[in-house]
Design a protein around this motif. Sequence first.
Motif, PDB file in Angstrom:
ATOM      1  N   PHE A  23      11.102   6.055  -7.303  1.00 53.98           N
ATOM      2  CA  PHE A  23      10.052   5.022  -7.317  1.00 53.98           C
ATOM      3  C   PHE A  23      10.587   3.713  -7.900  1.00 53.98           C
ATOM      4  O   PHE A  23      10.321   2.634  -7.370  1.00 53.98           O
ATOM      5  CB  PHE A  23       8.838   5.526  -8.099  1.00 53.98           C
ATOM      6  CG  PHE A  23       7.663   4.584  -8.079  1.00 53.98           C
ATOM      7  CD1 PHE A  23       7.253   3.991  -6.906  1.00 53.98           C
ATOM      8  CD2 PHE A  23       6.965   4.311  -9.245  1.00 53.98           C
ATOM      9  CE1 PHE A  23       6.162   3.117  -6.888  1.00 53.98           C
ATOM     10  CE2 PHE A  23       5.883   3.448  -9.239  1.00 53.98           C
ATOM     11  CZ  PHE A  23       5.481   2.847  -8.057  1.00 53.98           C
ATOM     12  N   LEU A  24      11.365   3.813  -8.986  1.00 53.09           N
ATOM     13  CA  LEU A  24      11.969   2.610  -9.569  1.00 53.09           C
ATOM     14  C   LEU A  24      12.889   1.920  -8.569  1.00 53.09           C
ATOM     15  O   LEU A  24      12.873   0.696  -8.422  1.00 53.09           O
ATOM     16  CB  LEU A  24      12.740   2.951 -10.842  1.00 53.09           C
ATOM     17  CG  LEU A  24      13.533   1.793 -11.462  1.00 53.09           C
ATOM     18  CD1 LEU A  24      12.607   0.655 -11.877  1.00 53.09           C
ATOM     19  CD2 LEU A  24      14.352   2.268 -12.651  1.00 53.09           C
ATOM     20  N   THR A  25      13.676   2.706  -7.834  1.00 53.43           N
ATOM     21  CA  THR A  25      14.581   2.131  -6.831  1.00 53.43           C
ATOM     22  C   THR A  25      13.797   1.395  -5.751  1.00 53.43           C
ATOM     23  O   THR A  25      14.149   0.277  -5.367  1.00 53.43           O
ATOM     24  CB  THR A  25      15.449   3.238  -6.199  1.00 53.43           C
ATOM     25  OG1 THR A  25      16.232   3.860  -7.228  1.00 53.43           O
ATOM     26  CG2 THR A  25      16.373   2.672  -5.128  1.00 53.43           C
ATOM     27  N   LEU A  26      12.723   2.015  -5.262  1.00 51.41           N
ATOM     28  CA  LEU A  26      11.905   1.374  -4.226  1.00 51.41           C
ATOM     29  C   LEU A  26      11.275   0.079  -4.730  1.00 51.41           C
ATOM     30  O   LEU A  26      11.266  -0.933  -4.023  1.00 51.41           O
ATOM     31  CB  LEU A  26      10.819   2.334  -3.743  1.00 51.41           C
ATOM     32  CG  LEU A  26      11.298   3.501  -2.884  1.00 51.41           C
ATOM     33  CD1 LEU A  26      10.139   4.453  -2.601  1.00 51.41           C
ATOM     34  CD2 LEU A  26      11.909   2.992  -1.581  1.00 51.41           C
ATOM     35  N   MET A  27      10.741   0.101  -5.946  1.00 50.55           N
ATOM     36  CA  MET A  27      10.127  -1.110  -6.508  1.00 50.55           C
ATOM     37  C   MET A  27      11.165  -2.212  -6.695  1.00 50.55           C
ATOM     38  O   MET A  27      10.889  -3.386  -6.419  1.00 50.55           O
ATOM     39  CB  MET A  27       9.452  -0.784  -7.851  1.00 50.55           C
ATOM     40  CG  MET A  27       8.217   0.085  -7.730  1.00 50.55           C
ATOM     41  SD  MET A  27       6.828  -0.783  -6.972  1.00 50.55           S
ATOM     42  CE  MET A  27       6.333  -1.844  -8.327  1.00 50.55           C
ATOM     43  N   THR A  28      12.364  -1.849  -7.149  1.00 52.58           N
ATOM     44  CA  THR A  28      13.424  -2.830  -7.349  1.00 52.58           C
ATOM     45  C   THR A  28      13.876  -3.415  -6.019  1.00 52.58           C
ATOM     46  O   THR A  28      14.042  -4.638  -5.894  1.00 52.58           O
ATOM     47  CB  THR A  28      14.615  -2.187  -8.090  1.00 52.58           C
ATOM     48  OG1 THR A  28      14.149  -1.650  -9.330  1.00 52.58           O
ATOM     49  CG2 THR A  28      15.709  -3.202  -8.357  1.00 52.58           C
ATOM     50  N   LEU A  29      14.065  -2.564  -5.019  1.00 54.87           N
ATOM     51  CA  LEU A  29      14.473  -3.045  -3.692  1.00 54.87           C
ATOM     52  C   LEU A  29      13.404  -3.960  -3.094  1.00 54.87           C
ATOM     53  O   LEU A  29      13.726  -4.971  -2.461  1.00 54.87           O
ATOM     54  CB  LEU A  29      14.757  -1.867  -2.756  1.00 54.87           C
ATOM     55  CG  LEU A  29      16.017  -1.066  -3.058  1.00 54.87           C
ATOM     56  CD1 LEU A  29      16.105   0.152  -2.143  1.00 54.87           C
ATOM     57  CD2 LEU A  29      17.259  -1.938  -2.931  1.00 54.87           C
ATOM     58  N   GLY A  32       0.824  -1.219   0.000  1.00 56.70           N
ATOM     59  CA  GLY A  32       0.000   0.000   0.000  1.00 56.70           C
ATOM     60  C   GLY A  32       0.852   1.261   0.000  1.00 56.70           C
ATOM     61  O   GLY A  32       0.547   2.230  -0.710  1.00 56.70           O
ATOM     62  N   VAL A  33       1.931   1.259   0.779  1.00 49.53           N
ATOM     63  CA  VAL A  33       2.840   2.411   0.810  1.00 49.53           C
ATOM     64  C   VAL A  33       3.505   2.597  -0.552  1.00 49.53           C
ATOM     65  O   VAL A  33       3.627   3.728  -1.043  1.00 49.53           O
ATOM     66  CB  VAL A  33       3.893   2.240   1.937  1.00 49.53           C
ATOM     67  CG1 VAL A  33       5.016   3.258   1.801  1.00 49.53           C
ATOM     68  CG2 VAL A  33       3.234   2.360   3.306  1.00 49.53           C
ATOM     69  N   LEU A  34       3.930   1.494  -1.186  1.00 49.92           N
ATOM     70  CA  LEU A  34       4.520   1.587  -2.524  1.00 49.92           C
ATOM     71  C   LEU A  34       3.538   2.211  -3.515  1.00 49.92           C
ATOM     72  O   LEU A  34       3.915   3.040  -4.343  1.00 49.92           O
ATOM     73  CB  LEU A  34       4.951   0.204  -3.021  1.00 49.92           C
ATOM     74  CG  LEU A  34       6.252  -0.355  -2.468  1.00 49.92           C
ATOM     75  CD1 LEU A  34       6.452  -1.786  -2.950  1.00 49.92           C
ATOM     76  CD2 LEU A  34       7.432   0.506  -2.881  1.00 49.92           C
ATOM     77  N   PHE A  35       2.282   1.804  -3.419  1.00 47.52           N
ATOM     78  CA  PHE A  35       1.246   2.353  -4.310  1.00 47.52           C
ATOM     79  C   PHE A  35       1.128   3.867  -4.122  1.00 47.52           C
ATOM     80  O   PHE A  35       1.137   4.632  -5.092  1.00 47.52           O
ATOM     81  CB  PHE A  35      -0.089   1.657  -4.045  1.00 47.52           C
ATOM     82  CG  PHE A  35      -1.247   2.298  -4.747  1.00 47.52           C
ATOM     83  CD1 PHE A  35      -1.350   2.267  -6.123  1.00 47.52           C
ATOM     84  CD2 PHE A  35      -2.245   2.945  -4.020  1.00 47.52           C
ATOM     85  CE1 PHE A  35      -2.425   2.873  -6.785  1.00 47.52           C
ATOM     86  CE2 PHE A  35      -3.318   3.546  -4.660  1.00 47.52           C
ATOM     87  CZ  PHE A  35      -3.405   3.500  -6.047  1.00 47.52           C
ATOM     88  N   VAL A  36       1.031   4.297  -2.869  1.00 44.29           N
ATOM     89  CA  VAL A  36       0.891   5.732  -2.585  1.00 44.29           C
ATOM     90  C   VAL A  36       2.129   6.490  -3.060  1.00 44.29           C
ATOM     91  O   VAL A  36       2.015   7.568  -3.665  1.00 44.29           O
ATOM     92  CB  VAL A  36       0.647   5.964  -1.075  1.00 44.29           C
ATOM     93  CG1 VAL A  36       0.736   7.439  -0.717  1.00 44.29           C
ATOM     94  CG2 VAL A  36      -0.710   5.403  -0.669  1.00 44.29           C
ATOM     95  N   LEU A  37       3.320   5.942  -2.820  1.00 48.48           N
ATOM     96  CA  LEU A  37       4.544   6.605  -3.273  1.00 48.48           C
ATOM     97  C   LEU A  37       4.603   6.693  -4.803  1.00 48.48           C
ATOM     98  O   LEU A  37       5.125   7.663  -5.354  1.00 48.48           O
ATOM     99  CB  LEU A  37       5.775   5.870  -2.725  1.00 48.48           C
ATOM    100  CG  LEU A  37       5.985   5.993  -1.210  1.00 48.48           C
ATOM    101  CD1 LEU A  37       7.157   5.134  -0.757  1.00 48.48           C
ATOM    102  CD2 LEU A  37       6.191   7.443  -0.802  1.00 48.48           C
ATOM    103  N   GLY A  38       4.053   5.690  -5.474  1.00 49.07           N
ATOM    104  CA  GLY A  38       3.978   5.754  -6.936  1.00 49.07           C
ATOM    105  C   GLY A  38       3.072   6.881  -7.405  1.00 49.07           C
ATOM    106  O   GLY A  38       3.402   7.608  -8.359  1.00 49.07           O
TER     107      GLY A  38
END
Length: 195
Positions: free
Chosen positions: A106-112, A85-91
């Motif tokens: 955002f790409l870095t967070l998704m990759t991590l 959910g946090v990833l979605f909001v950050l996107g």
Amino acid sequence: MKTLSNSNRLLILIAALTIIPAYFTPLWQISLWAPQYPEGLNMKIWIDHLSGNVDTINGVNHYIGMKHIGEDMFPEFIYLKYIIGVLFVLGLVAAWIGKRWSLYGFLTLMTLFGLAVLVDMYLWGYDYGHNLDPKAAIKVPDMTYQPPLIGYKELLNFLAYSGPDIGSWILMGGVALLFVAIIRDRRKNKNQVVA
């Protein structure tokens, strides 16, 4: 601070939206085939539960001393929905900000996140396949039963497969869109410098 084009901001938004199916589709699957199970046994891992032939797999694995698979052995089920959910909001925030750093962030967070999931799956599989009950009915000296992280592996008379399921493929599609946005942004900046 470089501002992204509207089309690249749209790509970030679509990438963020690809996170939503993670709540409604299985993220990972583990399948087993053997002569006695030619149709295969399948376990699907969702964001907060398991489905498939879990009881049958537990019955088979009991003979070689593997732990009982249950939702209680996955503490990730408690907090994974919040992380996603946090990833979605950050996107959404990255698309709204529309700056180059927000795209890369955002790409870095998704990759991590993806790498953390793979490490977590490997560690679970290692523990599950190595920490066997010494009183098990079937013992093969020096044999471990760690399922493959991704791909196929033979375990005694079983062929095991492990890999992404629908939700993860959709998430990977979202990450691919972020790479497309980066490539488009670099080309645009290169063309501006040349001009």
